[in-house]
Motif scaffolding. Structure first.
Motif, PDB file in Angstrom:
ATOM      1  N   ASP A 116     -29.084 -76.210 -63.415  1.00 17.68           N
ATOM      2  CA  ASP A 116     -28.080 -77.177 -63.833  1.00 17.68           C
ATOM      3  C   ASP A 116     -28.492 -77.702 -65.204  1.00 17.68           C
ATOM      4  O   ASP A 116     -29.572 -78.297 -65.322  1.00 17.68           O
ATOM      5  N   PRO A 117     -27.676 -77.551 -66.267  1.00 15.98           N
ATOM      6  CA  PRO A 117     -26.401 -76.841 -66.292  1.00 15.98           C
ATOM      7  C   PRO A 117     -26.600 -75.339 -66.246  1.00 15.98           C
ATOM      8  O   PRO A 117     -27.708 -74.880 -66.450  1.00 15.98           O
ATOM      9  N   HIS A 118     -25.546 -74.579 -65.975  1.00 14.96           N
ATOM     10  CA  HIS A 118     -24.162 -74.958 -65.767  1.00 14.96           C
ATOM     11  C   HIS A 118     -23.851 -75.172 -64.295  1.00 14.96           C
ATOM     12  O   HIS A 118     -22.733 -75.554 -63.942  1.00 14.96           O
ATOM     13  N   GLY A 119     -24.789 -74.887 -63.418  1.00 17.01           N
ATOM     14  CA  GLY A 119     -24.535 -75.129 -62.011  1.00 17.01           C
ATOM     15  C   GLY A 119     -23.494 -74.189 -61.433  1.00 17.01           C
ATOM     16  O   GLY A 119     -23.334 -73.050 -61.871  1.00 17.01           O
ATOM     17  N   HIS A 130     -16.272 -72.064 -55.942  1.00 14.65           N
ATOM     18  CA  HIS A 130     -17.367 -72.150 -56.906  1.00 14.65           C
ATOM     19  C   HIS A 130     -18.322 -70.973 -56.733  1.00 14.65           C
ATOM     20  O   HIS A 130     -18.347 -70.328 -55.675  1.00 14.65           O
ATOM     21  N   ALA A 131     -19.082 -70.695 -57.782  1.00 16.23           N
ATOM     22  CA  ALA A 131     -20.073 -69.614 -57.723  1.00 16.23           C
ATOM     23  C   ALA A 131     -21.110 -69.838 -58.817  1.00 16.23           C
ATOM     24  O   ALA A 131     -20.884 -70.582 -59.780  1.00 16.23           O
ATOM     25  N   TRP A 132     -22.262 -69.184 -58.653  1.00 11.89           N
ATOM     26  CA  TRP A 132     -23.350 -69.246 -59.631  1.00 11.89           C
ATOM     27  C   TRP A 132     -23.312 -68.018 -60.548  1.00 11.89           C
ATOM     28  O   TRP A 132     -22.911 -66.933 -60.127  1.00 11.89           O
ATOM     29  N   ASP A 133     -23.777 -68.177 -61.752  1.00 14.50           N
ATOM     30  CA  ASP A 133     -24.170 -67.034 -62.576  1.00 14.50           C
ATOM     31  C   ASP A 133     -25.352 -66.385 -61.859  1.00 14.50           C
ATOM     32  O   ASP A 133     -26.335 -67.061 -61.542  1.00 14.50           O
ATOM     33  N   PRO A 134     -25.306 -65.067 -61.566  1.00 21.42           N
ATOM     34  CA  PRO A 134     -26.396 -64.442 -60.803  1.00 21.42           C
ATOM     35  C   PRO A 134     -27.776 -64.612 -61.423  1.00 21.42           C
ATOM     36  O   PRO A 134     -28.783 -64.590 -60.713  1.00 21.42           O
ATOM     37  N   ALA A 194     -21.572 -58.465 -58.457  1.00 19.98           N
ATOM     38  CA  ALA A 194     -22.444 -58.332 -59.624  1.00 19.98           C
ATOM     39  C   ALA A 194     -22.188 -59.439 -60.645  1.00 19.98           C
ATOM     40  O   ALA A 194     -23.066 -59.772 -61.452  1.00 19.98           O
ATOM     41  N   ASP A 195     -20.997 -60.052 -60.584  1.00 18.34           N
ATOM     42  CA  ASP A 195     -20.625 -61.076 -61.558  1.00 18.34           C
ATOM     43  C   ASP A 195     -20.909 -62.497 -61.097  1.00 18.34           C
ATOM     44  O   ASP A 195     -20.984 -63.416 -61.924  1.00 18.34           O
TER      45      ASP A 195
END
Length: 233
Positions: free
Chosen positions: A201-204, A191-195, A169-170
Motif C-alpha cells: 500500500d500504495p496502490h493496494g 478489487h484485485a492486487w497487482d501480482p 496473470a494480470d
C-alpha cells in the motif's frame, strides 16, 4: 482493446457501484479519500474522486475502521448505506447503517449501537442489500466469490462448484465483487492486487471490471484482464 484495468488504480478495496440519474457512484473501504471513499463516473471506466461519503462516525465505533460499504437506492432522495466497522463495546466487527438524500452523501448514522453485531460468532462483516421482485428487502453478510442457486432469497441454496472468479496473470486475489446490469449486459465490479505487489500500500487493492455472461442459469465471469476487449457501454 476497449478499456484498461484497473479502472481506478489507487487503493479502492471492496468496491460497490450504484447507478443514479445516468451516473455511476462507487464506494469503497476507508483509504486516502476518507472513511468511505467515493468516486463518480459517466461510463464505469473513467472515474473522478468525490471524497468521503461518511465523514462522521457514530459514537460506538472508531475512525479508520470502515470497510465494505454498500448502498441501496430506496428512492430518488433516499440512499441507505450498510458498512462494516469495529464495535468498541464488544471488540468485534459489526454492521452499521447510514442514510443520505444524495448518492454521494454525506451519509449519517444516528444509531446508538450497531445494526448487526454477532459478537458470539466472531462478528459480522460485508453487508449486501438485495430487493426481490416482490419489493421485499433483504440483507446478507459475509461473502465469497462463488455461485449458488437459491429457491428463495432466504434459501435453501445449492453451490454450483468451483469459484467463478480467480486470479489471472494480470491480477491476484480478485474478490469482494458486486454485479451491475447495464442494459442487457452484466458486469462484475471487484478489487484485485497487482501480482507483483500483493499486500503493498500504495496502490493496494484496485478496482477492476469483468463481463459476466450466462448459459441458462450458469454464470461465467471473464478472468481479470488488464487489456479488456469489451466495453460496458
Amino acid at each position: 482493446m476497449a478499456f484498461t484495468n484497473p479502472v481506478y488504480g489507487d487503493n479502492f478495496a471492496d468496491p460497490q457501484v450504484v447507478a443514479v440519474d445516468g451516473s455511476y457512484y462507487a464506494f469503497a473501504t476507508n483509504g486516502p479519500l476518507g472513511n468511505v471513499q467515493t468516486l463518480k463516473s459517466a461510463d464505469l471506466v473513467s472515474w473522478d474522486q468525490v471524497g468521503d461519503a461518511l465523514p462522521e462516525l457514530p459514537a460506538w465505533t472508531s475512525p479508520g475502521m470502515v470497510w465494505a460499504p454498500e448502498v441501496a437506492v430506496h428512492a430518488a432522495d433516499r440512499f441507505v448505506m450498510y458498512y462494516t466497522t469495529s464495535d468498541t463495546a464488544s471488540g468485534r466487527q459489526a454492521i452499521g447503517v447510514a442514510v443520505a438524500s444524495d448518492p454521494k452523501g454525506p451519509y449519517v448514522d444516528k444509531s446508538s449501537r450497531p445494526l448487526i453485531c454477532e459478537a458470539g460468532q466472531g462478528g459480522s462483516i460485508d453487508a449486501s442489500p438485495f430487493q426481490d421482485p416482490s419489493g421485499q428487502r433483504w440483507l446478507y453478510w459475509t461473502y465469497a466469490v462463488g455461485h449458488a442457486r437459491c429457491a428463495t432469497p432466504a434459501g435453501p441454496c445449492t453451490k454450483s462448484g468451483d469459484p467463478v472468479l480467480t486470479s489471472s496473470a494480470d491480477a491476484a486475489g480478485p474478490g469482494h465483487n458486486m454485479v451491475l446490469q447495464i442494459a442487457d449486459r452484466w458486469w462484475f465490479v471487484y478489487h484485485a492486487w497487482d501480482p507483483a505487489l500483493v499486500g503493498t500500500d500504495p496502490h493496494g487493492r484496485t478496482m477492476w471490471l469483468s463481463e459476466l455472461t450466462w448459459s441458462g442459469h450458469t454464470p461465467y465471469v471473464q478472468p481479470p484482464l488488464k487489456n479488456n476487449p469489451v466495453t460496458p457501454w
